[in-house]
Scaffold this motif. Structure first.
Motif, PDB file in Angstrom:
ATOM      1  N   THR A  32      42.854  47.871  40.161  1.00  0.00           N
ATOM      2  CA  THR A  32      43.028  47.507  38.758  1.00  0.00           C
ATOM      3  C   THR A  32      44.002  46.348  38.622  1.00  0.00           C
ATOM      4  O   THR A  32      44.740  46.026  39.555  1.00  0.00           O
ATOM      5  CB  THR A  32      43.600  48.684  37.930  1.00  0.00           C
ATOM      6  N   THR A  33      44.016  45.762  37.439  1.00  0.00           N
ATOM      7  CA  THR A  33      45.055  44.795  37.113  1.00  0.00           C
ATOM      8  C   THR A  33      46.346  45.565  36.883  1.00  0.00           C
ATOM      9  O   THR A  33      46.325  46.787  36.786  1.00  0.00           O
ATOM     10  CB  THR A  33      44.686  44.011  35.839  1.00  0.00           C
ATOM     11  N   GLN A  34      47.467  44.857  36.773  1.00  0.00           N
ATOM     12  CA  GLN A  34      48.736  45.537  36.512  1.00  0.00           C
ATOM     13  C   GLN A  34      48.704  46.294  35.193  1.00  0.00           C
ATOM     14  O   GLN A  34      49.412  47.279  35.022  1.00  0.00           O
ATOM     15  CB  GLN A  34      49.888  44.537  36.489  1.00  0.00           C
ATOM     16  N   ILE A  69      36.989  47.070  36.834  1.00  0.00           N
ATOM     17  CA  ILE A  69      35.546  46.907  36.689  1.00  0.00           C
ATOM     18  C   ILE A  69      34.988  48.227  36.148  1.00  0.00           C
ATOM     19  O   ILE A  69      35.360  49.302  36.607  1.00  0.00           O
ATOM     20  CB  ILE A  69      34.912  46.517  38.038  1.00  0.00           C
ATOM     21  N   GLY A  70      34.120  48.112  35.142  1.00  0.00           N
ATOM     22  CA  GLY A  70      33.544  49.290  34.508  1.00  0.00           C
ATOM     23  C   GLY A  70      34.183  49.626  33.171  1.00  0.00           C
ATOM     24  O   GLY A  70      33.621  50.387  32.382  1.00  0.00           O
ATOM     25  N   ASP A  71      35.371  49.047  32.905  1.00  0.00           N
ATOM     26  CA  ASP A  71      36.010  49.263  31.604  1.00  0.00           C
ATOM     27  C   ASP A  71      35.288  48.465  30.520  1.00  0.00           C
ATOM     28  O   ASP A  71      34.549  47.516  30.807  1.00  0.00           O
ATOM     29  CB  ASP A  71      37.484  48.840  31.642  1.00  0.00           C
ATOM     30  N   PHE A 102      37.574  37.720  32.955  1.00  0.00           N
ATOM     31  CA  PHE A 102      36.790  38.950  32.859  1.00  0.00           C
ATOM     32  C   PHE A 102      35.363  38.570  32.486  1.00  0.00           C
ATOM     33  O   PHE A 102      35.143  37.892  31.484  1.00  0.00           O
ATOM     34  CB  PHE A 102      37.354  39.889  31.789  1.00  0.00           C
ATOM     35  N   ILE A 103      34.391  39.017  33.282  1.00  0.00           N
ATOM     36  CA  ILE A 103      32.979  38.788  32.983  1.00  0.00           C
ATOM     37  C   ILE A 103      32.374  40.121  32.584  1.00  0.00           C
ATOM     38  O   ILE A 103      32.664  41.157  33.198  1.00  0.00           O
ATOM     39  CB  ILE A 103      32.248  38.174  34.191  1.00  0.00           C
ATOM     40  N   PHE A 104      31.539  40.090  31.560  1.00  0.00           N
ATOM     41  CA  PHE A 104      30.962  41.303  30.986  1.00  0.00           C
ATOM     42  C   PHE A 104      29.448  41.300  31.054  1.00  0.00           C
ATOM     43  O   PHE A 104      28.813  40.258  30.982  1.00  0.00           O
ATOM     44  CB  PHE A 104      31.357  41.425  29.505  1.00  0.00           C
ATOM     45  N   ILE A 136      32.970  45.421  31.813  1.00  0.00           N
ATOM     46  CA  ILE A 136      33.476  44.475  32.815  1.00  0.00           C
ATOM     47  C   ILE A 136      32.685  44.616  34.111  1.00  0.00           C
ATOM     48  O   ILE A 136      32.578  45.705  34.666  1.00  0.00           O
ATOM     49  CB  ILE A 136      34.969  44.719  33.116  1.00  0.00           C
ATOM     50  N   THR A 137      32.151  43.486  34.579  1.00  0.00           N
ATOM     51  CA  THR A 137      31.429  43.467  35.851  1.00  0.00           C
ATOM     52  C   THR A 137      32.157  42.628  36.906  1.00  0.00           C
ATOM     53  O   THR A 137      31.812  42.689  38.084  1.00  0.00           O
ATOM     54  CB  THR A 137      30.003  42.926  35.671  1.00  0.00           C
TER      55      THR A 137
END
Length: 163
Positions: free
Chosen positions: A106-108, A113-115, A146-148, A153-154
């Motif tokens: 995850t990011t901080q 991915i998946g959110d 972030f690509i969706f 999020i993918t």
């Protein structure tokens, strides 16, 4: 002994209880941009990679190719859940990008991915560049993209700004 213990506790409270606080201090560019953190290792864009790679341990795979933008080799290190890419400069390698590859990292701010798109806006705000449906946040000498697909999020990529 009691005085020593009290002194230790005081220092511990000043420094913080996070075991990775020293790792972060060794990364001078962290205040200048987004930081990816994994297992107590802070990875800042444009940071020298030698101490980072040592801290991350052995990679799953490694690839190198002649750099198009710099004199030397671009290198890609693959770890569980992410890839770290470097660029060469002055006989050293620096972090060029981090690509998150799975929902195991995850990011901080806790985004993975998946959110949903809403979580990105909740954690990072609405001050982003919308480029073909991707959200691109800029902070200091880095970008976080972030690509969706269908608002999920993918792809998540940290990128250094090298100019």
């Amino acid at each position: 002994m009691k005085k020593l213990l009290i002194a230790f506790v005081a220092v511990f409270m000043l420094v913080g209880c996070s075991s990775d606080s020293n790792d972060k201090k060794e990364t001078p560019t962290q205040e200048e941009g987004f930081v990816f953190e994994i297992n107590g290792t802070a990875v800042s864009m444009n940071a020298e990679t030698t101490p980072i790679l040592k801290s991350l341990g052995e990679e799953i795979s490694y690839y190198e190719a002649k750099s198009c933008a710099f004199d030397g080799l671009d290198k890609t290190y693959t770890y569980a859940g992410f890839q770290l890419m470097t660029y060469p400069k002055n006989d050293k390698d620096y972090v060029n990008s981090i690509v998150l590859k799975s929902d195991t990292v995850t990011t901080q701010e806790g985004v993975c991915i998946g959110d949903k798109k809403e979580k990105v806006e909740e954690k990072y705000g609405k001050d982003f560049e919308n480029k073909n449906g991707a959200y691109i946040y800029t902070k200091g000498k880095s970008k976080l993209e972030f690509i969706f697909t269908d608002d999920i999020i993918t792809s998540i990529t940290y990128t250094a700004i090298t100019k």
